[in-house]
Design a protein around this motif. Structure first.
Motif, PDB file in Angstrom:
ATOM      1  N   GLU A 391      64.728  61.819  69.183  1.00  0.00           N
ATOM      2  CA  GLU A 391      66.119  61.462  68.893  1.00  0.00           C
ATOM      3  C   GLU A 391      66.873  60.973  70.128  1.00  0.00           C
ATOM      4  OE1 GLU A 391      67.610  60.977  66.048  1.00  0.00           O
ATOM      5  OE2 GLU A 391      65.757  61.494  65.009  1.00  0.00           O
ATOM      6  N   LYS A 397      60.447  59.269  62.228  1.00  0.00           N
ATOM      7  CA  LYS A 397      60.876  59.653  60.890  1.00  0.00           C
ATOM      8  C   LYS A 397      60.045  60.821  60.362  1.00  0.00           C
ATOM      9  CE  LYS A 397      61.719  57.826  56.250  1.00  0.00           C
ATOM     10  NZ  LYS A 397      61.636  56.651  55.358  1.00  0.00           N
ATOM     11  N   ASN A 400      61.592  64.202  61.394  1.00  0.00           N
ATOM     12  CA  ASN A 400      62.795  64.532  60.619  1.00  0.00           C
ATOM     13  C   ASN A 400      62.440  64.891  59.173  1.00  0.00           C
ATOM     14  OD1 ASN A 400      64.699  64.196  62.671  1.00  0.00           O
ATOM     15  ND2 ASN A 400      64.802  61.975  62.346  1.00  0.00           N
ATOM     16  N   HIS A 432      71.558  60.232  64.098  1.00  0.00           N
ATOM     17  CA  HIS A 432      70.594  61.256  63.668  1.00  0.00           C
ATOM     18  C   HIS A 432      71.036  61.842  62.323  1.00  0.00           C
ATOM     19  CE1 HIS A 432      68.690  65.473  64.466  1.00  0.00           C
ATOM     20  NE2 HIS A 432      67.880  64.722  63.739  1.00  0.00           N
ATOM     21  N   ARG A 435      70.297  59.547  59.505  1.00  0.00           N
ATOM     22  CA  ARG A 435      68.860  59.511  59.198  1.00  0.00           C
ATOM     23  C   ARG A 435      68.469  60.729  58.350  1.00  0.00           C
ATOM     24  NH1 ARG A 435      68.593  56.912  64.327  1.00  0.00           N
ATOM     25  NH2 ARG A 435      68.529  58.843  65.515  1.00  0.00           N
ATOM     26  N   LYS A 438      69.636  60.189  54.820  1.00  0.00           N
ATOM     27  CA  LYS A 438      68.785  59.224  54.119  1.00  0.00           C
ATOM     28  C   LYS A 438      67.486  59.875  53.669  1.00  0.00           C
ATOM     29  CE  LYS A 438      66.897  54.557  54.562  1.00  0.00           C
ATOM     30  NZ  LYS A 438      66.702  53.390  55.467  1.00  0.00           N
ATOM     31  N   GLY A 738      68.235  52.366  65.936  1.00  0.00           N
ATOM     32  CA  GLY A 738      66.853  52.776  66.158  1.00  0.00           C
ATOM     33  C   GLY A 738      66.008  51.616  66.660  1.00  0.00           C
ATOM     34  N   ARG A 743      60.919  53.257  67.568  1.00  0.00           N
ATOM     35  CA  ARG A 743      60.997  53.825  66.217  1.00  0.00           C
ATOM     36  C   ARG A 743      59.577  53.961  65.670  1.00  0.00           C
ATOM     37  NH1 ARG A 743      64.646  52.110  61.070  1.00  0.00           N
ATOM     38  NH2 ARG A 743      66.117  53.405  62.203  1.00  0.00           N
ATOM     39  N   ASN A 745      56.988  56.130  62.614  1.00  0.00           N
ATOM     40  CA  ASN A 745      56.922  56.914  61.386  1.00  0.00           C
ATOM     41  C   ASN A 745      55.548  57.550  61.324  1.00  0.00           C
ATOM     42  OD1 ASN A 745      57.339  58.114  58.951  1.00  0.00           O
ATOM     43  ND2 ASN A 745      57.312  56.225  57.734  1.00  0.00           N
TER      44      ASN A 745
END
Length: 926
Positions: A391, A397, A400, A432, A435, A438, A738, A743, A745
């Motif tokens: 972060e 992702k 999180n 943050h 995110r 979302k 981001g 970034r 995932n």
């Protein structure tokens, strides 16, 4: 200036500012003639044997209200103290009027002496006529506080009454400043409202100012005053901006009140309020808004939930308390120890993901993700981040998502066991928070975006009736409030049962304020359908915060915190000093900038007005030939004035300050410090989001400033250029999408998940859980055990049968013994069979601690004039009876009661009160 010149130039002007026009003889009499019989002999007086008071201020009835003794600016105003007193006493006798108030001044300093009531004190400005007449009315009609009734329907708990009595006793002892340290959830606001009510009824207070640091807390405080004091007019009402002067309760934020006292058109007297309540009192407020407390002359009451052992010296000092000794304190631990508890205990689940523990690198990334990254054309070996970079430098992702999923699995649910109970997610940044919101929406689409909502202070949708915060408090949805700072402190939601620390915390004060969001118990009279019970609340700690504060009990050392504008000024002066004799152009440039900054200091600030003499010394001549003496003057007299700078773009100022520090390191030839500072600056610049148009307009400068080569050869002018162009863009760092950070995932997994023993009980099985096990076991045995069946039917049981049942239960899991039963059911004297009958539901068993607590509290409620010493004795009595289960008359004159008074109960209560207490104790232990 001579005394005559001082009066014309300064004192007359300051009197006029408070409505005392010296040319209006219906208000002010100059050279008020006094009889010479016992007059004061002042060798400097031109009047010799005839004495005159310099000014006498008259009330609307034409009688003297106050005397003002004037001295020349070259003299200490304190020289007029005895003179003013004797003049006032003489006027009292000659004018057949109450003793006038005393003021003495040299035009710069004003002292106020309410003789016989308070010692002299320095004040900012003269009171108005209305102020003095109000003070005279208070002086005349106030009632003794010793026997003042306290409305216990507002705040009636023993410690709340103790807090109020401590303040009221302090007022009786002529104190004016008080500090209450009360754990979050123990009712600081209600205690304050009950205290305000008592002080108004006793005639000590007409107007109260309640200061808070955020709009949400202002609305909350207004609602509380409106609920408990519905007949007292308050400000502001909905839509009001300008301050009204006909109210009794004023609730506002620190910035709003600072703007009011700096606004020359609003002319709010510095004596307008009788009591100022400072909510969440801590050092940062005084650093920034200390001017408010310097301006107003009133009783001052500080409220804080910060544990006493970490409150700083300046806070104690502001409220005239010795370090570590507030006016009154009631801790979280004390609230938990009460029977029944006043606050809710908590348990901590410590969660750490693999990436948090090991970082994100080739060794920690799964093979599946490594293959996917290679197919996307990314070099896995180039991905190398520490766990602490999450972060910040890198957004993953997967991490999180894992935290959200783990929360949904482990959180305390509502009665249906499906949805999480009310929860706050504490996030690092607004980006943050968005995110996390979302991810909730993606993982749980069935809740159509209503399950979790971001709540930040700059979002107008949060506030007011029907706003997001109101929905969170009073409606079924949302269940999760995602916060960045806004909900850390002060906001009261009793139904909060989960807290998620999704960020590291370094302030011990803030840490406990955040925990305090969950400590409130439910109100039985106001149960919400989505939350009908609350035994404990859960804290999910995702960043080792509890471990950090075990190792660092007070958090980061912030003892040298300096307001940002002051620090920037300090560095600029240091840079001027360093450049002297090295670079005349830099000296000229920085002096010019310092002059501009000084010229923009807020003219309406009382701090700036009081420092006008120092500012007047900064003539053109002053800046020529700067030497050590002048530099010392700038540091000691001018630099502190920058604490008055508020409401500016602090993010831009911080960047300017960092660049200024960088240029100073360059001048000092400190290459190591210069390199570290430039790396820090490049990190900040790298976080500017080029996806935002206003930032993209400066892309060329940003890219240039990200090259290490630029900083190697940068001139002072180039550093100034970077500051000028990029500082205004720093506000957009929070809006990172981001794209400018790395970034990813990547799938993350739980590295460790464990419950941490932290709280008041630290038991392996909670009492509630053990009770459920006992009741389940006895219900199971009832089906086949004849003795239990006979008890259930109300038949007589022999001693042999009782002993047989006791042996059976002691041998059966969960190993039920009479000692455990007495502990679980909170009754140290209950016989074994009585406990069994209670479990079987055929006999009511009184909870002994509850009975004792209720009886003592009833006694307190019926005796509303108890002193803080008497309340402390009763609190000790309650603890003694609950702990020992018994008490004898002789105990009351022995330890521990002799810690309250050497004579024990005999030194605390009157004989008739002692008899009442003895009767009460007999009933309790019978």
């Amino acid at each position: 200036m001579t005394e005559a010149q001082t009066r014309i130039s300064l004192i007359d002007t300051r009197l006029l500012a408070s409505g005392w026009d010296v040319s209006d003889h219906g208000k002010v009499v100059e050279e008020y003639a006094l009889s010479a019989a016992t007059s004061v002999k002042d060798a400097s007086s031109p009047y010799k044997n005839t004495q005159f008071s310099d000014y006498v201020l008259l009330g609307r009835d034409g009688k003297p209200l106050a005397v003002v003794e004037a001295k020349a600016t070259s003299k200490d105003a304190e020289l007029g103290r005895e003179q003013a007193k004797q003049y006032a006493q003489r006027i009292q006798g000659e004018a057949d009027a109450p003793l006038p108030f005393c003021f003495y001044t040299n035009g710069n300093d004003i002292y106020f002496w309410d003789i016989g009531n308070y010692p002299p004190r320095k004040i900012h400005s003269f009171p108005t006529r209305e102020d003095l007449e109000r003070l005279r009315h208070i002086q005349t009609y106030k009632k003794p506080l010793t026997h003042q009734y306290i409305d216990t329907s507002i705040a009636g708990r023993d410690y709340q009454i103790g807090a109020m009595r401590s303040v009221m006793e302090g007022i009786e002892k002529k104190r004016r400043n008080f500090l209450l340290v009360m754990a979050t959830g123990t009712g600081k606001t209600r205690t304050t409202i009950a205290l305000v009510d008592a002080l108004m009824k006793a005639g000590y207070v007409k107007r109260t100012l309640f200061l808070v640091d955020r709009i949400a807390l202002r609305e909350q405080a207004i609602d509380a005053f409106r609920e408990h004091l519905p007949n007292e007019p308050f400000w502001p009402k909905f839509g009001e901006k300008a301050i009204a002067k006909d109210r009794r309760i004023y609730v506002t934020t620190y910035p709003s009140m600072l703007n009011i006292i700096r606004d020359e058109e609003q002319t709010l007297s510095s004596h307008f309020f009788d009591l100022i309540v400072v909510d969440e009192s801590h050092r940062s407020i005084y650093n920034t808004y200390g001017e408010i407390f310097e301006y107003f002359d009133a009783f001052r009451l500080g409220l804080t939930a910060t544990p006493t052992n970490v409150i700083d010296h300046n806070t104690f000092n502001l409220f005239d308390c010795d370090d570590g000794v507030p006016t009154f304190a009631f801790s979280y631990e004390e609230a938990l120890r009460h029977e029944p508890p006043y606050l809710c205990d908590f348990q901590v689940m410590k969660i750490k993901t693999k990436f948090q523990e090991e970082g994100i690198n080739k060794r920690s990334i799964s093979l599946e993700d490594q293959k996917r990254l290679m197919l996307e054309g990314k070099e896995v070996k180039e991905i190398n981040f520490e766990g602490s970079d999450l972060e910040k430098r890198v957004i993953n992702k997967g991490t999180n998502t894992l935290i959200v999923k783990t929360f949904m699995e482990e959180c305390i649910k509502d009665d249906d066991g499906v949805l999480p109970a009310k929860t706050i997610f504490f996030c690092m940044t607004k980006a943050h928070a968005r995110r996390i919101e979302k991810i909730f929406d993606e993982l749980y689409p069935e809740h159509v975006g209503e399950l979790a909502k971001v709540m930040v202070s700059d979002d107008s949708r949060v506030y007011g009736k029907g706003g997001l915060l109101d929905q969170f408090k009073n409606q079924n949805m949302p269940r999760v409030a995602i916060s960045v700072g806004m909900l850390d402190t002060g906001v009261d939601v009793r139904e909060l049962i989960n807290l998620v620390f999704a960020k590291p915390i370094y302030s011990y004060t803030r840490f406990w304020q955040m925990i305090g969001r969950g400590t409130r118990l439910l109100e039985p009279s106001n149960m919400k359908p989505w939350c009908t019970h609350k035994e404990k609340f859960l804290i999910m700690d995702c960043w080792d915060n509890f471990e950090y504060f075990k190792l660092n009990p007070k958090g980061k050392d912030i003892s040298n915190t300096v307001p940002l504008p002051v620090k920037r000024c300090e560095i600029r002066i240091d840079k001027i000093a360093e450049a002297l004799g090295k670079d005349v152009d830099i000296v000229s440039k920085e002096i010019a900038r310092l002059k501009v900054e000084i010229a923009h200091l807020p003219e309406g600030s009382i701090v700036i007005k009081d420092a006008q003499n120092e500012l007047d010394k900064l003539s053109d001549e002053f800046w020529n030939n700067l030497d050590d003496e002048k530099l010392y003057f700038l540091h000691s007299k001018i630099e502190p004035l920058f604490k008055t700078v508020v409401g500016v773009d602090y993010k831009a100022m911080r960047f300017e300050k960092d660049l200024l520090q960088t240029s100073l390191y360059r001048l000092q030839n400190d290459s190591d410090a210069y390199i570290k500072q430039t790396q820090k600056l490049m990190e900040q610049i790298a976080e500017l989001p080029l996806s935002i148009n206003i930032v993209a307009n400066h892309e060329a400068v940003i890219k240039e400033a990200l090259k290490p080569a630029f900083w190697q050869d940068a001139t002072d002018e180039q550093l100034d250029g970077i500051a000028e162009e990029l500082a205004p863009l720093m506000q957009y760092r929070e809006l990172l999408t981001g794209e400018e950070q790395t970034r990813l995932n990547l799938k993350d997994v739980i590295h460790s998940k464990e419950f941490v023993e932290f709280g008041a009980e630290n038991e392996s099985v909670s009492i509630t859980a053990y009770k459920e096990m006992v009741e389940a076991k006895i219900a199971e045995l009832l089906e086949q055990n004849v003795i239990l069946q006979k008890i259930k039917e109300g038949e007589t049981i022999s001693s042999e049968e009782a002993a047989s049942l006791a042996t059976l239960l002691a041998d059966e899991s969960p190993y039920i013994t009479i000692d455990l039963l007495r502990r679980v059911y909170h009754n140290k004297k209950a016989p074994f069979l009585k406990l069994i009958r209670h479990i079987l539901g055929i006999e009511t068993l009184e909870n002994f601690p509850d009975t004792v607590s209720a009886s003592i509290e009833q006694f307190i409620a019926e005796h509303t004039t108890l002193t803080s010493k008497q309340l402390a004795f009763l609190g000790l009595l309650k603890e003694f009876i609950i702990e020992q289960g018994d008490i004898e008359k002789k105990d009351l004159v022995s330890m521990p009661f002799t810690t309250i008074d050497s004579k024990g109960i005999l030194g605390v209560f009157a004989p008739n009160e002692i008899n009442e207490i003895l009767e009460l104790t007999k009933e309790l232990v019978a």
